[in-house]
Design a protein around this motif. Structure first.
Motif, PDB file in Angstrom:
ATOM      1  N   SER A  93       0.837  -1.207   0.000  1.00 30.43           N
ATOM      2  CA  SER A  93       0.000   0.000   0.000  1.00 30.43           C
ATOM      3  C   SER A  93       0.869   1.253   0.000  1.00 30.43           C
ATOM      4  CB  SER A  93      -0.936  -0.001   1.218  1.00 30.43           C
ATOM      5  OG  SER A  93      -1.792  -1.126   1.194  1.00 30.43           O
ATOM      6  N   GLN A  94       1.941   1.226   0.790  1.00 32.46           N
ATOM      7  CA  GLN A  94       2.849   2.375   0.837  1.00 32.46           C
ATOM      8  C   GLN A  94       3.557   2.561  -0.504  1.00 32.46           C
ATOM      9  OE1 GLN A  94       3.340   4.527   3.760  1.00 32.46           O
ATOM     10  NE2 GLN A  94       3.941   5.683   1.924  1.00 32.46           N
ATOM     11  N   ILE A  95       3.948   1.467  -1.131  1.00 31.94           N
ATOM     12  CA  ILE A  95       4.607   1.559  -2.440  1.00 31.94           C
ATOM     13  C   ILE A  95       3.652   2.115  -3.492  1.00 31.94           C
ATOM     14  CG2 ILE A  95       5.588   0.192  -4.335  1.00 31.94           C
ATOM     15  CD1 ILE A  95       6.780  -1.653  -2.154  1.00 31.94           C
ATOM     16  N   LEU A  96       2.391   1.680  -3.457  1.00 34.64           N
ATOM     17  CA  LEU A  96       1.411   2.217  -4.406  1.00 34.64           C
ATOM     18  C   LEU A  96       1.275   3.731  -4.247  1.00 34.64           C
ATOM     19  CD1 LEU A  96      -1.447  -0.468  -4.321  1.00 34.64           C
ATOM     20  CD2 LEU A  96       0.318  -0.156  -6.060  1.00 34.64           C
ATOM     21  N   LEU A  97       1.312   4.216  -3.003  1.00 29.93           N
ATOM     22  CA  LEU A  97       1.243   5.659  -2.756  1.00 29.93           C
ATOM     23  C   LEU A  97       2.504   6.364  -3.243  1.00 29.93           C
ATOM     24  CD1 LEU A  97      -0.306   5.673   0.832  1.00 29.93           C
ATOM     25  CD2 LEU A  97      -1.438   6.420  -1.274  1.00 29.93           C
ATOM     26  N   ASP A  98       3.656   5.759  -2.947  1.00 30.64           N
ATOM     27  CA  ASP A  98       4.933   6.411  -3.254  1.00 30.64           C
ATOM     28  C   ASP A  98       5.262   6.413  -4.737  1.00 30.64           C
ATOM     29  OD1 ASP A  98       5.242   6.790  -0.550  1.00 30.64           O
ATOM     30  OD2 ASP A  98       6.614   5.097  -0.269  1.00 30.64           O
ATOM     31  N   ARG A  99       4.921   5.330  -5.430  1.00 26.94           N
ATOM     32  CA  ARG A  99       5.386   5.169  -6.820  1.00 26.94           C
ATOM     33  C   ARG A  99       4.292   5.265  -7.879  1.00 26.94           C
ATOM     34  NH1 ARG A  99       9.323  -0.134  -6.084  1.00 26.94           N
ATOM     35  NH2 ARG A  99      10.515   0.627  -4.269  1.00 26.94           N
ATOM     36  N   PHE A 100       3.048   5.014  -7.478  1.00 27.01           N
ATOM     37  CA  PHE A 100       1.992   4.904  -8.486  1.00 27.01           C
ATOM     38  C   PHE A 100       0.788   5.809  -8.205  1.00 27.01           C
ATOM     39  CE2 PHE A 100       4.286   0.837  -8.393  1.00 27.01           C
ATOM     40  CZ  PHE A 100       4.721   0.775  -9.718  1.00 27.01           C
ATOM     41  N   ASN A 101       0.995   6.814  -7.377  1.00 34.40           N
ATOM     42  CA  ASN A 101      -0.079   7.762  -7.073  1.00 34.40           C
ATOM     43  C   ASN A 101      -1.308   7.065  -6.492  1.00 34.40           C
ATOM     44  OD1 ASN A 101      -1.027  10.458  -6.997  1.00 34.40           O
ATOM     45  ND2 ASN A 101      -2.183  10.169  -8.895  1.00 34.40           N
ATOM     46  N   GLY A 102      -1.073   5.951  -5.791  1.00 32.02           N
ATOM     47  CA  GLY A 102      -2.174   5.228  -5.166  1.00 32.02           C
ATOM     48  C   GLY A 102      -2.916   4.276  -6.073  1.00 32.02           C
ATOM     49  N   ASP A 103      -2.504   4.222  -7.353  1.00 34.66           N
ATOM     50  CA  ASP A 103      -3.183   3.349  -8.313  1.00 34.66           C
ATOM     51  C   ASP A 103      -2.478   1.996  -8.419  1.00 34.66           C
ATOM     52  OD1 ASP A 103      -5.052   5.322  -9.007  1.00 34.66           O
ATOM     53  OD2 ASP A 103      -3.646   6.213 -10.441  1.00 34.66           O
ATOM     54  N   VAL A 104      -3.231   0.983  -8.799  1.00 35.79           N
ATOM     55  CA  VAL A 104      -2.654  -0.334  -9.048  1.00 35.79           C
ATOM     56  C   VAL A 104      -2.128  -0.365 -10.479  1.00 35.79           C
ATOM     57  CG1 VAL A 104      -3.140  -2.806  -9.272  1.00 35.79           C
ATOM     58  CG2 VAL A 104      -4.161  -1.490  -7.397  1.00 35.79           C
ATOM     59  N   PRO A 105      -0.852  -0.659 -10.671  1.00 26.97           N
ATOM     60  CA  PRO A 105      -0.287  -0.665 -12.031  1.00 26.97           C
ATOM     61  C   PRO A 105      -0.829  -1.818 -12.863  1.00 26.97           C
ATOM     62  CG  PRO A 105       1.309  -1.532 -10.462  1.00 26.97           C
ATOM     63  CD  PRO A 105       0.160  -1.013  -9.648  1.00 26.97           C
ATOM     64  N   ALA A 106      -0.853  -1.603 -14.169  1.00 33.06           N
ATOM     65  CA  ALA A 106      -1.379  -2.615 -15.083  1.00 33.06           C
ATOM     66  C   ALA A 106      -0.263  -3.388 -15.783  1.00 33.06           C
ATOM     67  CB  ALA A 106      -2.280  -1.960 -16.124  1.00 33.06           C
ATOM     68  N   ARG A 107       0.980  -3.209 -15.344  1.00 35.63           N
ATOM     69  CA  ARG A 107       2.120  -3.922 -15.921  1.00 35.63           C
ATOM     70  C   ARG A 107       2.541  -5.055 -14.990  1.00 35.63           C
ATOM     71  NH1 ARG A 107       6.649  -1.571 -15.811  1.00 35.63           N
ATOM     72  NH2 ARG A 107       7.632  -2.502 -17.628  1.00 35.63           N
ATOM     73  N   ARG A 108       2.755  -6.229 -15.575  1.00 36.64           N
ATOM     74  CA  ARG A 108       3.163  -7.393 -14.792  1.00 36.64           C
ATOM     75  C   ARG A 108       4.411  -7.105 -13.957  1.00 36.64           C
ATOM     76  NH1 ARG A 108       2.432 -12.607 -14.972  1.00 36.64           N
ATOM     77  NH2 ARG A 108       1.386 -12.615 -16.988  1.00 36.64           N
ATOM     78  N   GLU A 109       5.407  -6.464 -14.564  1.00 35.80           N
ATOM     79  CA  GLU A 109       6.666  -6.209 -13.861  1.00 35.80           C
ATOM     80  C   GLU A 109       6.439  -5.366 -12.615  1.00 35.80           C
ATOM     81  OE1 GLU A 109       6.045  -5.651 -17.027  1.00 35.80           O
ATOM     82  OE2 GLU A 109       7.307  -7.079 -18.129  1.00 35.80           O
ATOM     83  N   ASP A 110       5.574  -4.371 -12.724  1.00 38.90           N
ATOM     84  CA  ASP A 110       5.291  -3.502 -11.582  1.00 38.90           C
ATOM     85  C   ASP A 110       4.530  -4.258 -10.495  1.00 38.90           C
ATOM     86  OD1 ASP A 110       6.510  -1.316 -12.815  1.00 38.90           O
ATOM     87  OD2 ASP A 110       4.636  -0.678 -13.769  1.00 38.90           O
ATOM     88  N   LEU A 111       3.584  -5.074 -10.906  1.00 40.25           N
ATOM     89  CA  LEU A 111       2.811  -5.855  -9.936  1.00 40.25           C
ATOM     90  C   LEU A 111       3.695  -6.846  -9.191  1.00 40.25           C
ATOM     91  CD1 LEU A 111      -0.412  -6.570 -12.036  1.00 40.25           C
ATOM     92  CD2 LEU A 111      -0.313  -5.245  -9.914  1.00 40.25           C
ATOM     93  N   GLU A 112       4.536  -7.557  -9.929  1.00 43.09           N
ATOM     94  CA  GLU A 112       5.365  -8.589  -9.312  1.00 43.09           C
ATOM     95  C   GLU A 112       6.451  -8.003  -8.412  1.00 43.09           C
ATOM     96  OE1 GLU A 112       6.813 -11.616 -11.940  1.00 43.09           O
ATOM     97  OE2 GLU A 112       4.855 -11.972 -12.826  1.00 43.09           O
ATOM     98  N   ALA A 113       6.708  -6.703  -8.536  1.00 45.34           N
ATOM     99  CA  ALA A 113       7.689  -6.048  -7.666  1.00 45.34           C
ATOM    100  C   ALA A 113       7.092  -5.677  -6.308  1.00 45.34           C
ATOM    101  CB  ALA A 113       8.233  -4.789  -8.343  1.00 45.34           C
ATOM    102  N   LEU A 114       5.765  -5.802  -6.165  1.00 43.51           N
ATOM    103  CA  LEU A 114       5.107  -5.457  -4.905  1.00 43.51           C
ATOM    104  C   LEU A 114       5.262  -6.590  -3.892  1.00 43.51           C
ATOM    105  CD1 LEU A 114       1.778  -3.986  -6.366  1.00 43.51           C
ATOM    106  CD2 LEU A 114       3.677  -2.677  -5.370  1.00 43.51           C
ATOM    107  N   PRO A 115       5.396  -6.281  -2.606  1.00 40.32           N
ATOM    108  CA  PRO A 115       5.521  -7.314  -1.569  1.00 40.32           C
ATOM    109  C   PRO A 115       4.304  -8.238  -1.552  1.00 40.32           C
ATOM    110  CG  PRO A 115       6.108  -5.160  -0.688  1.00 40.32           C
ATOM    111  CD  PRO A 115       5.517  -4.913  -2.045  1.00 40.32           C
ATOM    112  N   GLY A 116       4.563  -9.538  -1.526  1.00 39.98           N
ATOM    113  CA  GLY A 116       3.482 -10.509  -1.459  1.00 39.98           C
ATOM    114  C   GLY A 116       2.825 -10.817  -2.780  1.00 39.98           C
ATOM    115  N   VAL A 117       3.311 -10.202  -3.858  1.00 47.09           N
ATOM    116  CA  VAL A 117       2.706 -10.411  -5.178  1.00 47.09           C
ATOM    117  C   VAL A 117       3.646 -11.224  -6.061  1.00 47.09           C
ATOM    118  CG1 VAL A 117       1.772  -9.324  -7.262  1.00 47.09           C
ATOM    119  CG2 VAL A 117       1.426  -8.243  -5.022  1.00 47.09           C
ATOM    120  N   GLY A 118       3.241 -12.451  -6.379  1.00 53.47           N
ATOM    121  CA  GLY A 118       4.002 -13.291  -7.287  1.00 53.47           C
ATOM    122  C   GLY A 118       3.321 -13.362  -8.639  1.00 53.47           C
TER     123      GLY A 118
END
Length: 211
Positions: A93-118
Motif C-alpha cells: 500500500s505504501q509503495i502504491l502511494l509512493d510510486r503509483f499515485n495510489g493506483d494499481v499498475p497494469a504492468r506485470r513487472e510492476d505488480l510482481e515487484a510489490l511485496p506478497g505479489v508473485g
C-alpha cells in the motif's frame, strides 16, 4: 487432448457459465489486489469473511497505511499466514502511494515487484480487473492441466505456458475461471465427480469413474 477436444471442453463450460467471476469480493483494483494477496494458502470464503471488515475500514492504499500493521492484522487474523500478509499489505500500500499515485499498475513487472505479489497474483489482477488473457495457475488449474490431458506440465509455469499455447484464443479471457470453478466444485483433488462432469467426453483422465 486434441485441439478439437480442447475447443469442445471450453465451449461446454462457456455454455454453462458464459461470464464466470472470481469468488473473491472486491470493489476496485486495489481491493482485488489485497484480496488476492490474502488468498494465498487460504480459501476465498475465509478471505471474504476477513476482508468485509478490513475493506469497510480501509479500501484505499492511504486508508490502509493509516490503519497500520496492527489494525490490518486484527482484521485478517482468522486466515493463514496473517502476520506476513499484514506486513505485505501495508508495504504494498505504501509503495502504491509512493510510486503509483495510489493506483494499481497494469504492468506485470510492476505488480510482481510489490511485496506478497508473485506471478499467480499478478495474473489474477491482470485478468480479472484489466481484462488480459492471462492464466493464473493455482492448485486446481495445475491439477486439471495434468489430470485431463489439457496441458500436462511438471511445474505451474509449465502448465501456464502450455495452457496459453493450447487454448483457442476465443476462450482465453475466461479460461482460468472456468478451470478454477470446475476444479473447485467438480474435478476435485481427492475424488473427481466424473459422474456429473459436463466435459467428461473430452477428458483424458484414465481413472475416470462414471456411474
Amino acid at each position: 487432448m486434441t485441439k478439437a477436444q480442447i475447443d469442445g471442453f471450453f465451449a461446454t463450460l462457456a455454455a454453462a457459465n458464459p461470464d464466470p467471476k472470481t469468488e473473491l469480493e472486491y470493489s476496485s483494483a486495489y481491493t482485488l489486489l489485497v484480496a488476492v494477496v490474502l488468498s494465498a494458502q487460504a480459501t476465498d470464503v475465509s478471505v471474504n469473511k476477513a476482508t468485509r471488515g478490513l475493506f469497510a475500514a480501509a479500501d484505499t492504499p492511504a486508508k490502509m497505511v493509516a490503519l497500520g500493521e496492527d489494525g490490518i492484522r486484527d482484521h485478517i487474523k482468522t486466515i493463514g499466514l496473517f502476520n506476513a500478509k499484514a506486513k505485505n499489505v501495508l508495504a504494498l500500500s505504501q509503495i502504491l502511494l509512493d510510486r503509483f499515485n495510489g493506483d494499481v499498475p497494469a504492468r506485470r513487472e510492476d505488480l510482481e515487484a510489490l511485496p506478497g505479489v508473485g506471478r499467480k497474483t499478478a495474473n489474477v489482477v491482470l485478468n480479472v480487473y484489466f481484462g488480459e488473457p492471462t492464466m493464473a495457475v493455482d492448485t486446481h488449474i495445475f491439477r486439471l492441466g495434468n489430470r485431463t490431458g489439457l496441458a500436462p506440465g511438471a511445474t505451474p509455469l509449465a502448465v501456464e505456458e502450455a495452457l496459453l499455447k493450447r487454448i483457442p484464443v476465443q476462450w482465453l479471457r475466461h479460461a482460468h475461471h472456468w478451470l478454477i470453478l470446475h476444479g473447485r466444485y467438480i474435478c476435485k483433488a481427492r475424488k473427481p465427480e466424473c459422474d456429473r462432469c459436463p466435459v467428461t467426453e473430452f477428458c483424458r483422465y484414465k481413472g475416470k469413474s462414471i456411474g
